[in-house]
Design a protein around this motif. Structure first.
Motif: not given
Length: 111
Positions: A1, A3-4, A14, A41, A46-48, A66-68
């Motif tokens: 994953m 970093d956001p 987000l 995923r 992609c966060r979730n 949910k995307w960065d």
């Protein structure tokens, strides 16, 4: 994953996407969406991703992503994975999917 992304206020940026599908062939659609969710995923940014099935409307399924940030989300929508999923849905849907893009507003943002 990855970093956001952080916006100018120090908040995590987000992008949230919902995709609602109504099936004429429920088993086929669930197979397509299950594969898509598992592979999505693993995509950078992609966060979730969740796959939900309606209790009140048989054959209706919702994918929540949910995307960065919006750039990661847009890149995914142009990706071969997304195109493959869309092409696989031909003939198994009763109508075009309902797709929406959302800001990831949290309770923290509402102060």
């Amino acid at each position: 994953m990855t970093d956001p992304a952080i916006d100018a206020n120090g908040e995590i940026e987000l992008a949230v996407v919902t995709m609602r599908f109504d099936a004429v062939d429920d088993a086929a659609l669930l197979a397509i969406l299950s594969k898509y969710v598992v592979l999505t995923r693993m995509v950078d940014g992609c966060r979730n991703v969740d796959l939900c099935s309606s209790v009140t409307t048989p054959g209706r399924h919702l994918v929540i992503q949910k995307w960065d940030d919006a750039d990661a989300q847009r890149a995914h929508f142009d990706s071969p994975l997304m195109v493959e999923m869309a092409q696989s849905c031909v003939g198994v849907l009763s109508s075009a999917p309902d797709i929406d893009l959302w800001d990831g507003t949290s309770a923290h943002d509402l102060r």
